[in-house]
Design a protein around this motif. Structure first.
Motif, PDB file in Angstrom:
ATOM      1  N   THR A 139       0.679  -0.796   0.400  1.00 43.59           N
ATOM      2  CA  THR A 139       0.084  -0.066   0.074  1.00 43.59           C
ATOM      3  C   THR A 139       0.861   0.599   0.087  1.00 43.59           C
ATOM      4  OG1 THR A 139      -0.332   0.377   2.518  1.00 43.59           O
ATOM      5  CG2 THR A 139      -1.844  -1.357   1.465  1.00 43.59           C
ATOM      6  N   GLY A 140       1.980   1.170   0.955  1.00 44.07           N
ATOM      7  CA  GLY A 140       2.600   2.365   0.548  1.00 44.07           C
ATOM      8  C   GLY A 140       2.556   2.990   2.088  1.00 44.07           C
ATOM      9  N   ARG A 141       1.623   3.007   2.540  1.00 45.50           N
ATOM     10  CA  ARG A 141       1.512   3.978   3.600  1.00 45.50           C
ATOM     11  C   ARG A 141       2.583   3.504   4.723  1.00 45.50           C
ATOM     12  NH1 ARG A 141      -3.869   2.480   7.764  1.00 45.50           N
ATOM     13  NH2 ARG A 141      -2.737   4.786   9.526  1.00 45.50           N
ATOM     14  N   GLY A 142       3.023   4.484   4.838  1.00 44.51           N
ATOM     15  CA  GLY A 142       4.215   4.486   6.286  1.00 44.51           C
ATOM     16  C   GLY A 142       3.810   4.872   7.849  1.00 44.51           C
ATOM     17  N   TYR A 143       4.709   5.004   8.440  1.00 43.69           N
ATOM     18  CA  TYR A 143       4.480   4.932  10.062  1.00 43.69           C
ATOM     19  C   TYR A 143       5.401   5.165  10.125  1.00 43.69           C
ATOM     20  CZ  TYR A 143       0.517   1.250   9.201  1.00 43.69           C
ATOM     21  OH  TYR A 143      -0.360   0.532   8.534  1.00 43.69           O
ATOM     22  N   TYR A 144       4.951   6.373  11.595  1.00 46.50           N
ATOM     23  CA  TYR A 144       6.478   7.546  11.850  1.00 46.50           C
ATOM     24  C   TYR A 144       7.124   6.997  13.448  1.00 46.50           C
ATOM     25  CZ  TYR A 144       6.292   8.323   7.542  1.00 46.50           C
ATOM     26  OH  TYR A 144       5.976   8.563   5.941  1.00 46.50           O
ATOM     27  N   GLY A 145       8.146   7.094  13.420  1.00 45.41           N
ATOM     28  CA  GLY A 145       8.585   7.673  15.062  1.00 45.41           C
ATOM     29  C   GLY A 145       8.091   8.728  15.520  1.00 45.41           C
ATOM     30  N   ASP A 146       7.315   9.202  17.432  1.00 45.52           N
ATOM     31  CA  ASP A 146       7.653  10.716  17.195  1.00 45.52           C
ATOM     32  C   ASP A 146       8.760  11.646  17.228  1.00 45.52           C
ATOM     33  OD1 ASP A 146       5.491   8.989  20.265  1.00 45.52           O
ATOM     34  OD2 ASP A 146       4.850   9.079  17.894  1.00 45.52           O
ATOM     35  N   SER A 147       9.584  11.497  16.631  1.00 43.93           N
ATOM     36  CA  SER A 147      10.425  12.423  17.094  1.00 43.93           C
ATOM     37  C   SER A 147      11.176  12.322  15.242  1.00 43.93           C
ATOM     38  CB  SER A 147      12.008  11.853  18.077  1.00 43.93           C
ATOM     39  OG  SER A 147      12.571  10.160  17.350  1.00 43.93           O
ATOM     40  N   VAL A 148      10.574  11.688  14.511  1.00 44.90           N
ATOM     41  CA  VAL A 148      10.888  12.366  13.543  1.00 44.90           C
ATOM     42  C   VAL A 148       9.000  12.805  12.527  1.00 44.90           C
ATOM     43  CG1 VAL A 148      12.776  10.319  13.119  1.00 44.90           C
ATOM     44  CG2 VAL A 148      10.650  10.166  12.676  1.00 44.90           C
ATOM     45  N   LYS A 149       8.257  12.192  13.233  1.00 48.36           N
ATOM     46  CA  LYS A 149       7.347  12.806  12.694  1.00 48.36           C
ATOM     47  C   LYS A 149       7.120  13.527  12.037  1.00 48.36           C
ATOM     48  CE  LYS A 149       3.909  10.188  15.366  1.00 48.36           C
ATOM     49  NZ  LYS A 149       2.847   9.611  15.468  1.00 48.36           N
ATOM     50  N   GLY A 150       6.571  14.907  10.860  1.00 49.52           N
ATOM     51  CA  GLY A 150       6.194  15.502  10.164  1.00 49.52           C
ATOM     52  C   GLY A 150       7.690  15.883   9.445  1.00 49.52           C
ATOM     53  N   ARG A 151       8.931  15.833   9.817  1.00 50.67           N
ATOM     54  CA  ARG A 151      10.036  15.808   9.097  1.00 50.67           C
ATOM     55  C   ARG A 151      10.520  15.345   8.292  1.00 50.67           C
ATOM     56  NH1 ARG A 151      14.423  16.522  12.186  1.00 50.67           N
ATOM     57  NH2 ARG A 151      13.642  14.946  14.019  1.00 50.67           N
ATOM     58  N   PHE A 152      10.433  13.859   8.272  1.00 48.82           N
ATOM     59  CA  PHE A 152      11.026  12.190   7.375  1.00 48.82           C
ATOM     60  C   PHE A 152       9.310  11.846   6.778  1.00 48.82           C
ATOM     61  CE2 PHE A 152      15.129  11.124  10.716  1.00 48.82           C
ATOM     62  CZ  PHE A 152      15.009  11.858  10.284  1.00 48.82           C
ATOM     63  N   THR A 153       9.785  11.401   5.819  1.00 50.68           N
ATOM     64  CA  THR A 153       8.890  10.686   4.861  1.00 50.68           C
ATOM     65  C   THR A 153       9.605   9.898   4.533  1.00 50.68           C
ATOM     66  OG1 THR A 153       8.440  12.676   4.283  1.00 50.68           O
ATOM     67  CG2 THR A 153       7.680  10.839   2.516  1.00 50.68           C
ATOM     68  N   ILE A 154       8.853   8.236   4.445  1.00 50.62           N
ATOM     69  CA  ILE A 154       9.266   6.766   4.168  1.00 50.62           C
ATOM     70  C   ILE A 154       8.979   6.710   2.264  1.00 50.62           C
ATOM     71  CG2 ILE A 154       7.765   5.752   5.163  1.00 50.62           C
ATOM     72  CD1 ILE A 154       9.730   3.369   5.752  1.00 50.62           C
ATOM     73  N   SER A 155       9.244   5.854   1.658  1.00 51.65           N
ATOM     74  CA  SER A 155       8.321   5.319   0.149  1.00 51.65           C
ATOM     75  C   SER A 155       9.529   4.732  -0.250  1.00 51.65           C
ATOM     76  CB  SER A 155       8.888   6.848  -0.515  1.00 51.65           C
ATOM     77  OG  SER A 155      10.252   6.996  -0.938  1.00 51.65           O
ATOM     78  N   ARG A 156       8.773   4.086  -0.996  1.00 50.64           N
ATOM     79  CA  ARG A 156       9.906   2.580  -1.706  1.00 50.64           C
ATOM     80  C   ARG A 156       9.394   2.798  -3.714  1.00 50.64           C
ATOM     81  NH1 ARG A 156       4.422   2.254  -3.355  1.00 50.64           N
ATOM     82  NH2 ARG A 156       3.312   0.209  -2.998  1.00 50.64           N
ATOM     83  N   GLU A 157       9.704   2.349  -4.285  1.00 45.60           N
ATOM     84  CA  GLU A 157       9.778   1.961  -5.597  1.00 45.60           C
ATOM     85  C   GLU A 157       9.515  -0.261  -6.140  1.00 45.60           C
ATOM     86  OE1 GLU A 157      12.274   3.058  -8.072  1.00 45.60           O
ATOM     87  OE2 GLU A 157      11.953   5.471  -7.300  1.00 45.60           O
ATOM     88  N   THR A 158       8.133   0.075  -5.715  1.00 42.98           N
ATOM     89  CA  THR A 158       8.405  -1.855  -5.627  1.00 42.98           C
ATOM     90  C   THR A 158       8.664  -2.494  -7.200  1.00 42.98           C
ATOM     91  OG1 THR A 158       5.974  -0.987  -6.892  1.00 42.98           O
ATOM     92  CG2 THR A 158       6.128  -1.087  -4.785  1.00 42.98           C
ATOM     93  N   GLY A 159       9.216  -1.424  -8.275  1.00 41.06           N
ATOM     94  CA  GLY A 159       9.634  -2.497  -8.972  1.00 41.06           C
ATOM     95  C   GLY A 159      10.993  -2.288  -9.485  1.00 41.06           C
ATOM     96  N   ASN A 160      11.307  -1.439  -7.993  1.00 45.41           N
ATOM     97  CA  ASN A 160      13.236  -1.605  -8.638  1.00 45.41           C
ATOM     98  C   ASN A 160      13.678  -2.019  -7.123  1.00 45.41           C
ATOM     99  OD1 ASN A 160      13.937  -0.544 -10.797  1.00 45.41           O
ATOM    100  ND2 ASN A 160      13.575   1.324  -9.804  1.00 45.41           N
ATOM    101  N   ASN A 161      12.727  -2.754  -5.679  1.00 41.55           N
ATOM    102  CA  ASN A 161      13.074  -3.175  -4.834  1.00 41.55           C
ATOM    103  C   ASN A 161      13.738  -2.329  -4.251  1.00 41.55           C
ATOM    104  OD1 ASN A 161      12.021  -4.817  -4.855  1.00 41.55           O
ATOM    105  ND2 ASN A 161      13.102  -6.605  -4.542  1.00 41.55           N
ATOM    106  N   MET A 162      13.146  -0.335  -3.312  1.00 40.94           N
ATOM    107  CA  MET A 162      13.610   0.576  -3.080  1.00 40.94           C
ATOM    108  C   MET A 162      13.275   0.792  -2.108  1.00 40.94           C
ATOM    109  SD  MET A 162      17.236   0.414  -4.577  1.00 40.94           S
ATOM    110  CE  MET A 162      17.723   2.576  -4.448  1.00 40.94           C
ATOM    111  N   MET A 163      14.029   1.226  -1.436  1.00 39.15           N
ATOM    112  CA  MET A 163      13.239   2.362  -0.338  1.00 39.15           C
ATOM    113  C   MET A 163      13.934   3.452   0.433  1.00 39.15           C
ATOM    114  SD  MET A 163      11.860   0.836   3.485  1.00 39.15           S
ATOM    115  CE  MET A 163      12.782   0.065   4.246  1.00 39.15           C
ATOM    116  N   TYR A 164      13.435   4.265   0.903  1.00 36.11           N
ATOM    117  CA  TYR A 164      13.427   5.796   0.983  1.00 36.11           C
ATOM    118  C   TYR A 164      13.451   6.140   1.832  1.00 36.11           C
ATOM    119  CZ  TYR A 164      14.722   5.105  -3.956  1.00 36.11           C
ATOM    120  OH  TYR A 164      14.687   4.702  -5.224  1.00 36.11           O
ATOM    121  N   LEU A 165      14.524   6.835   2.866  1.00 36.27           N
ATOM    122  CA  LEU A 165      14.192   8.337   3.258  1.00 36.27           C
ATOM    123  C   LEU A 165      13.966   9.762   3.542  1.00 36.27           C
ATOM    124  CD1 LEU A 165      12.729   7.710   6.581  1.00 36.27           C
ATOM    125  CD2 LEU A 165      15.009   8.183   7.972  1.00 36.27           C
ATOM    126  N   GLN A 166      13.708  10.171   3.144  1.00 36.63           N
ATOM    127  CA  GLN A 166      13.817  11.772   3.099  1.00 36.63           C
ATOM    128  C   GLN A 166      13.388  12.404   4.240  1.00 36.63           C
ATOM    129  OE1 GLN A 166      14.038  13.808   0.256  1.00 36.63           O
ATOM    130  NE2 GLN A 166      14.491  14.728   1.708  1.00 36.63           N
TER     131      GLN A 166
END
Length: 125
Positions: free
Chosen positions: A57-84
């Motif tokens: 689904t791509g739904r992300g969950y965050y720790g309290d200390s990073v909520k609102g500042r960090f964004t997690i995402s993924r590219e399913t076709g390339n098997n990649m995950m990112y943390l902005q």
């Protein structure tokens, strides 16, 4: 063979942005129900949950200390995950790890079965 490889860590200044990448190597595929996550560990401290994502689904969950500042995402076709990471702070300094987790949502490191070697992020003022 399963392997997770993190990259993108470096030294930055307070308020800067940085994106970490995680390459997921697997003989099979990453299932849509799986949870993949980012954790971090500062010297002398326990491994801390940062963010995780449901692969399908791509739904992300965050720790309290990073909520609102960090964004997690993924590219399913390339098997990649990112943390902005935005608005970085000195307390974000740590080794960041990506992990392949269970099918049930978990924020606990022991639930994750495959880890990378980590990438160092250092935030200075």
């Amino acid at each position: 063979v399963q392997r997770m490889t993190e990259s993108g860590g470096t030294s930055v200044r307070v308020g800067d942005s940085l994106t970490l990448s995680c390459t997921i190597q697997t003989q099979g595929r990453v299932y849509s129900s799986e949870i993949l996550g980012w954790f971090r560990q500062a010297p002398g401290q326990e491994r801390e949950f940062v963010a995780c994502i449901r692969w399908g689904t791509g739904r992300g969950y965050y720790g309290d200390s990073v909520k609102g500042r960090f964004t997690i995402s993924r590219e399913t076709g390339n098997n990649m995950m990112y943390l902005q990471m935005n608005d970085l702070k000195p307390e974000d300094t740590a080794v960041y790890y990506c992990g392949r987790g269970p099918s049930s949502l978990s924020f606990v490191p022991s639930s994750y079965k495959t880890w990378g070697q980590g990438t160092q992020v250092t935030v200075s003022s």
